[in-house]
Scaffold this active site. Sequence first.
Site, short mmCIF file in Angstrom:
data_model
loop_
_atom_site.label_atom_id
_atom_site.label_comp_id
_atom_site.label_asym_id
_atom_site.label_seq_id
_atom_site.Cartn_x
_atom_site.Cartn_y
_atom_site.Cartn_z
N ASN A 116 -122.77 -33.19 -106.76
CA ASN A 116 -123.44 -33.06 -108.07
C ASN A 116 -122.64 -32.18 -109.04
O ASN A 116 -123.06 -31.96 -110.17
CB ASN A 116 -124.88 -32.55 -107.92
CG ASN A 116 -124.92 -31.12 -107.41
OD1 ASN A 116 -123.89 -30.47 -107.24
ND2 ASN A 116 -126.12 -30.61 -107.17
N THR B 239 -121.53 -26.73 -108.17
CA THR B 239 -120.58 -25.66 -107.79
C THR B 239 -119.20 -26.25 -107.48
O THR B 239 -118.24 -25.51 -107.35
CB THR B 239 -121.10 -24.87 -106.57
OG1 THR B 239 -121.38 -25.80 -105.52
CG2 THR B 239 -122.35 -24.08 -106.89
N ALA C 30 -124.56 -27.41 -100.02
CA ALA C 30 -125.55 -26.33 -99.84
C ALA C 30 -125.20 -25.19 -100.78
O ALA C 30 -124.03 -24.99 -101.12
CB ALA C 30 -125.54 -25.82 -98.40
N ASN D 47 -132.85 -26.84 -102.00
CA ASN D 47 -131.59 -27.57 -102.00
C ASN D 47 -131.05 -27.79 -100.59
O ASN D 47 -130.70 -28.92 -100.21
CB ASN D 47 -130.56 -26.80 -102.84
CG ASN D 47 -129.27 -27.59 -103.01
OD1 ASN D 47 -129.30 -28.80 -103.23
ND2 ASN D 47 -128.15 -26.91 -102.89
N SER E 203 -123.19 -22.01 -90.34
CA SER E 203 -122.62 -20.71 -90.70
C SER E 203 -122.90 -19.66 -89.63
O SER E 203 -123.93 -19.70 -88.95
CB SER E 203 -123.28 -20.25 -92.00
OG SER E 203 -123.00 -18.91 -92.25
N TYR F 207 -130.40 -17.63 -96.85
CA TYR F 207 -129.27 -18.56 -96.70
C TYR F 207 -129.08 -18.90 -95.22
O TYR F 207 -129.04 -20.07 -94.82
CB TYR F 207 -128.00 -17.94 -97.29
CG TYR F 207 -126.75 -18.66 -96.85
CD1 TYR F 207 -126.51 -19.97 -97.25
CD2 TYR F 207 -125.83 -18.04 -96.00
CE1 TYR F 207 -125.37 -20.64 -96.82
CE2 TYR F 207 -124.69 -18.70 -95.57
CZ TYR F 207 -124.48 -20.00 -95.97
OH TYR F 207 -123.36 -20.67 -95.54
N LYS G 91 -129.71 -22.48 -93.03
CA LYS G 91 -128.73 -23.14 -92.16
C LYS G 91 -129.31 -23.33 -90.76
O LYS G 91 -129.09 -24.36 -90.11
CB LYS G 91 -127.43 -22.33 -92.10
CG LYS G 91 -126.65 -22.34 -93.40
CD LYS G 91 -125.80 -23.60 -93.53
CE LYS G 91 -125.18 -23.73 -94.89
NZ LYS G 91 -124.17 -24.74 -95.02
N HIS H 229 -116.76 -13.20 -102.63
CA HIS H 229 -115.98 -13.08 -101.40
C HIS H 229 -114.83 -12.11 -101.54
O HIS H 229 -114.21 -11.98 -102.59
CB HIS H 229 -115.48 -14.47 -100.96
CG HIS H 229 -116.60 -15.33 -100.49
ND1 HIS H 229 -116.89 -16.54 -101.05
CD2 HIS H 229 -117.52 -15.12 -99.53
CE1 HIS H 229 -117.95 -17.04 -100.45
NE2 HIS H 229 -118.36 -16.21 -99.52
N1 UDP Z 1 -116.71 -6.67 -99.23
C1 UDP Z 1 -116.38 -5.49 -99.87
N2 UDP Z 1 -116.24 -5.51 -101.23
C2 UDP Z 1 -116.40 -6.65 -101.98
C3 UDP Z 1 -116.73 -7.85 -101.31
C4 UDP Z 1 -116.87 -7.83 -99.92
O1 UDP Z 1 -116.23 -4.43 -99.25
O2 UDP Z 1 -116.26 -6.59 -103.21
C5 UDP Z 1 -116.86 -6.67 -97.76
C6 UDP Z 1 -118.24 -7.09 -97.28
O3 UDP Z 1 -119.08 -5.96 -97.19
C7 UDP Z 1 -117.91 -7.70 -95.92
C8 UDP Z 1 -116.51 -8.28 -96.09
O4 UDP Z 1 -115.97 -7.65 -97.26
O5 UDP Z 1 -117.84 -6.71 -94.94
C9 UDP Z 1 -116.51 -9.78 -96.30
O6 UDP Z 1 -117.44 -10.08 -97.33
P1 UDP Z 1 -117.59 -11.55 -97.92
O7 UDP Z 1 -118.63 -11.50 -99.02
O8 UDP Z 1 -116.24 -12.07 -98.30
O9 UDP Z 1 -118.10 -12.43 -96.71
P2 UDP Z 1 -119.37 -12.27 -95.72
O10 UDP Z 1 -118.86 -11.57 -94.51
O11 UDP Z 1 -120.43 -11.50 -96.45
O12 UDP Z 1 -119.76 -13.67 -95.44
#
Ligand code: UDP
Length: 330
Positions: free
Chosen positions: A32, A35, A75, A92, A117, A141, A145, A189
């Site tokens: 769609n 994203t 998703a 969704n 996930s 989330y 999943k 991320h």
């Molecule tokens: N993280 C961080 N600062 C940021 C974004 C992420 O310290 O600005 C840390 C977050 O706490 C986690 C790791 O990086 O320990 C990976 O985070 P991400 O959101 O990439 O993936 P997640 O593990 O949450 O799926």
Amino acid sequence: MTVLICGGAGYIGSHCIRIFAERGEDIVVLDNLETGHREALPAYVKFYHADIRDAKALSQVFEENQIEAVIHFCAYSLVGESVEKPLKYFDNNVGGMIAILQAMQKYGVNRMIFSSSAAVYGDPLHVPILETDETNPTNPYGESKRIMERMIDWVSKTSSLRYVSLRYFNVAGAASDGTIGEDHRHETHLIPLILQVPMGKREKLNIFGDQYPTKDGTCIRDYIHVEDLARAHWNALDYLRKDGQCMVCNLGSGLGYSVKEMITAAKNVTRFDIPVEVSQNRPGDPAKLVADIQKARNVLHWEPQHTSIEEIIETAWKWHRNHPNGYADK
Ligand code: UDP
């Protein structure tokens, strides 16, 4: 026969298309574009611009193509947003799964590869995490999943449906040629955020907590290169084609890196200084998530190839450097 890739215009879906195309698969994509990005799709792919919950559009796809299997990536995936708006996620993610399973049943399609996930595990009791470990999601989330996984499983018990649910750990990096990569309107991320500093888009990186019970106090995650991950989807389809039984399977590198290690690696790759500031823990972040990937090795005959974190960051850096505004630059 054709493989339907739902959500093929997204980060992981677009890398999967390439792997499947390289293997000579005939592909159609439904997305769609909420994203995903039209520019992430190669010109040769037949594309349906539609929502997965649109039963009429799904019928059209199944009527017009001889679909053999569905790879399901559609998703929402922002953990924080899912806590704020749980119903958006259930609508969704779970709603989309109902719609696609109904369409598959109606048209007699019985192979599905589902993008699940590590969020289904929640805060793990031990690492590395095994597929047989308890699932206990800590946000909507992850819960969505887990529900989706269970829905497929229930349907498989009373029909010919055969599935592989792939539980992704931290998917990272970009295509080795730098032409497709990660482009989220709302970036959360770690690697893209780190790289925003050398790109001049961000002054510093916030480290979410440095008092975790880990070697340097920052969270440890298992980063898997998106091309390795994509390849595992083809292996999973091959497994189902050879009459493999329904299963869930972790996909990670099996290695853990701390946030501080990631920043050091990014400094080495980009040759830029990356200032940091330690802020509060992000709610719901477990200290350590690392996959046990023995099952993927044994059953899918799969081995991650890009295991050096520098190499993973290098591919992401190539993509972001060449496309500072993501697909808007294509
Ligand atoms: N993280 C961080 N600062 C940021 C974004 C992420 O310290 O600005 C840390 C977050 O706490 C986690 C790791 O990086 O320990 C990976 O985070 P991400 O959101 O990439 O993936 P997640 O593990 O949450 O799926």
